[in-house]
Motif scaffolding. Structure first.
Motif, PDB file in Angstrom:
ATOM      1  N   SER A  73       0.861  -1.254  -0.021  1.00 28.73           N
ATOM      2  CA  SER A  73      -0.039   0.104   0.035  1.00 28.73           C
ATOM      3  C   SER A  73       0.747   1.311  -0.098  1.00 28.73           C
ATOM      4  O   SER A  73       0.555   2.199  -0.675  1.00 28.73           O
ATOM      5  CB  SER A  73      -0.900   0.017   1.176  1.00 28.73           C
ATOM      6  OG  SER A  73      -1.826  -1.250   1.146  1.00 28.73           O
ATOM      7  N   TRP A  74       1.942   1.354   0.568  1.00 27.96           N
ATOM      8  CA  TRP A  74       2.929   2.335   0.770  1.00 27.96           C
ATOM      9  C   TRP A  74       3.668   2.607  -0.797  1.00 27.96           C
ATOM     10  O   TRP A  74       3.711   3.883  -1.113  1.00 27.96           O
ATOM     11  CB  TRP A  74       4.070   2.109   1.737  1.00 27.96           C
ATOM     12  CG  TRP A  74       5.059   3.272   1.753  1.00 27.96           C
ATOM     13  CD1 TRP A  74       4.894   4.335   2.325  1.00 27.96           C
ATOM     14  CD2 TRP A  74       6.317   3.212   0.969  1.00 27.96           C
ATOM     15  NE1 TRP A  74       6.220   5.134   2.419  1.00 27.96           N
ATOM     16  CE2 TRP A  74       7.083   4.367   1.352  1.00 27.96           C
ATOM     17  CE3 TRP A  74       7.088   2.091   0.243  1.00 27.96           C
ATOM     18  CZ2 TRP A  74       8.194   4.672   0.954  1.00 27.96           C
ATOM     19  CZ3 TRP A  74       8.274   2.536  -0.226  1.00 27.96           C
ATOM     20  CH2 TRP A  74       8.964   3.761   0.006  1.00 27.96           C
ATOM     21  N   VAL A  75       3.914   1.625  -1.498  1.00 27.83           N
ATOM     22  CA  VAL A  75       4.491   1.730  -2.774  1.00 27.83           C
ATOM     23  C   VAL A  75       3.337   2.359  -3.716  1.00 27.83           C
ATOM     24  O   VAL A  75       3.581   3.209  -4.431  1.00 27.83           O
ATOM     25  CB  VAL A  75       4.876   0.487  -3.256  1.00 27.83           C
ATOM     26  CG1 VAL A  75       5.305   0.459  -4.778  1.00 27.83           C
ATOM     27  CG2 VAL A  75       6.187  -0.092  -2.302  1.00 27.83           C
ATOM     28  N   VAL A  76       2.190   1.695  -3.444  1.00 24.92           N
ATOM     29  CA  VAL A  76       0.958   2.243  -4.575  1.00 24.92           C
ATOM     30  C   VAL A  76       0.814   3.794  -4.200  1.00 24.92           C
ATOM     31  O   VAL A  76       0.667   4.475  -4.915  1.00 24.92           O
ATOM     32  CB  VAL A  76      -0.278   1.542  -4.305  1.00 24.92           C
ATOM     33  CG1 VAL A  76      -1.534   2.370  -5.081  1.00 24.92           C
ATOM     34  CG2 VAL A  76      -0.195   0.226  -4.593  1.00 24.92           C
ATOM     35  N   ARG A  77       0.767   4.242  -2.689  1.00 24.19           N
ATOM     36  CA  ARG A  77       0.612   5.455  -2.481  1.00 24.19           C
ATOM     37  C   ARG A  77       1.724   6.684  -3.112  1.00 24.19           C
ATOM     38  O   ARG A  77       1.300   7.565  -3.602  1.00 24.19           O
ATOM     39  CB  ARG A  77       0.620   5.783  -0.734  1.00 24.19           C
ATOM     40  CG  ARG A  77      -0.572   5.303  -0.237  1.00 24.19           C
ATOM     41  CD  ARG A  77      -0.825   5.826   1.163  1.00 24.19           C
ATOM     42  NE  ARG A  77       0.354   5.379   1.945  1.00 24.19           N
ATOM     43  CZ  ARG A  77       0.311   4.142   2.563  1.00 24.19           C
ATOM     44  NH1 ARG A  77      -0.760   3.262   2.540  1.00 24.19           N
ATOM     45  NH2 ARG A  77       1.482   3.977   3.568  1.00 24.19           N
ATOM     46  N   LYS A  78       3.148   6.081  -3.120  1.00 21.94           N
ATOM     47  CA  LYS A  78       3.912   6.811  -3.776  1.00 21.94           C
ATOM     48  C   LYS A  78       3.713   6.911  -5.153  1.00 21.94           C
ATOM     49  O   LYS A  78       4.167   7.796  -5.656  1.00 21.94           O
ATOM     50  CB  LYS A  78       5.203   5.949  -3.405  1.00 21.94           C
ATOM     51  CG  LYS A  78       5.873   6.183  -1.771  1.00 21.94           C
ATOM     52  CD  LYS A  78       5.839   7.621  -1.574  1.00 21.94           C
ATOM     53  CE  LYS A  78       6.422   7.719   0.049  1.00 21.94           C
ATOM     54  NZ  LYS A  78       6.188   9.214   0.423  1.00 21.94           N
TER      55      LYS A  78
END
Length: 324
Positions: free
Chosen positions: A139-144
């Motif tokens: 989810s962190w990667v997708v947010r970035k």
């Protein structure tokens, strides 16, 4: 306002009725609620269970095509049948049906076009510690990549306005969850997240056979989506690495020349030239990809208007049939 709740199904005869019984029959602000299943090549009596329950629409695949294609086929059917809001949920009753009202409320109030349910990942007992960490990292990667603040990117419990659904494109064959967030974030489609509840696990997940396979496919999906929507930035970063290394080696060679040490360093000069050329060529590839991405945006805009005409005409014909 019409809401259609769609459920992708693959051999879900044992759990489908439980999931259907959990769905809402009335929501304030919604005039009509209908139900649709995508039968993704099921070998059991999934369709029979759905029809006996009273599902309004069934999209049938003779062969299993995967979650991504099933999701897009469901959107197509929902739009053709006049849906103003589309909710996607799972056939294994993972998500709490009462929370559908929380999903659609921001769309009804005009605050968002896409709403994604955020699961209590850390409190979900059937998630292993490794899966919880990977869910947070993904989810962190997708947010970035999407420049959004969606806390639970892999969640399949989500709602779309009619306009947002007509703008979506999914090109990978694995899952729609990650790619659609990156697309919506880069296209600045208004998105929100709401906290939801989950039910006890009725069956193991079928989306991936191993944790390694899930991570690999998810990362490839994110990278591919990022390249599609930000190609110049991606290739510029990739090209900058060898170019800078080559530049440093070139400066080092010039320093040696200035110091009068010019022997035995020709290999460094050749390597520096090669790396700088590689970095420059990568940047040129990025420019070409950026031009292709610009053309894709134009095509997506054309596609949106064609879809709008097509779906609006289909919905109008259905209304004429009902009136007749």
């Amino acid at each position: 306002m019409k809401l259609i709740i769609q459920i992708p199904c693959y051999n879900e005869a044992e759990t489908l009725e439980v999931a259907l019984n959990d769905l809402p029959k009335h929501i304030d602000g919604i005039d009509k609620i209908e139900y649709l299943i995508i039968n993704d090549g099921s070998k059991d009596n999934t369709v029979e269970v759905a029809r006996n329950w009273g599902v309004h629409y069934v999209v049938n695949f003779k062969k299993n095509k995967g979650l991504a294609k099933g999701f897009m086929a469901g959107l197509d059917a929902c739009l053709r049948n006049g849906a103003d809001i589309i909710v996607n949920t799972d056939a294994d009753n993972q998500y709490n049906g009462d929370d559908i009202e929380k999903l659609v409320r921001p769309i009804i109030d005009g605050k968002a076009d896409i709403v994604i349910g955020a699961r209590p990942i850390d409190q979900t007992e059937h998630f292993s510690p490794l899966k919880k960490k990977l869910q947070h990292f993904g989810s962190w990667v997708v947010r970035k990549a999407s420049k959004s603040d969606i806390p639970d990117a892999p969640s399949g419990f989500r709602a779309y306005s009619r306009d947002a659904a007509m703008r979506l494109n999914v090109v990978n064959e694995y899952t729609y969850t990650l790619e659609t967030i990156v697309q919506a974030g880069r296209e600045r489609i208004p998105m929100e997240s709401v906290d939801i509840r989950t039910n006890a696990e009725l069956r193991p997940s079928r989306l991936f056979s191993s944790m390694l396979g899930y991570v690999k496919k998810s990362m490839l999906t994110i990278i591919r989506a990022y390249i599609m929507y930000k190609p110049l930035q991606f290739f510029s970063i990739c090209g900058a690495i060898p170019f800078l290394i080559g530049f440093i080696l070139g400066v080092r060679y010039l320093v040696f020349i200035a110091m009068g040490i010019d022997g035995g360093h020709v290999q460094s000069l050749i390597l520096a030239s090669t790396l700088m050329m590689l970095g420059f060529m990568t940047f040129i590839v990025g420019l070409q990809a950026d031009v292709i991405a610009a053309n894709r945006k134009i095509l997506e805009d054309v596609q949106y208007h064609v879809r709008k005409l097509d779906y609006d005409n289909a919905a109008a014909k259905d209304e004429d049939k009902i009136e007749a």
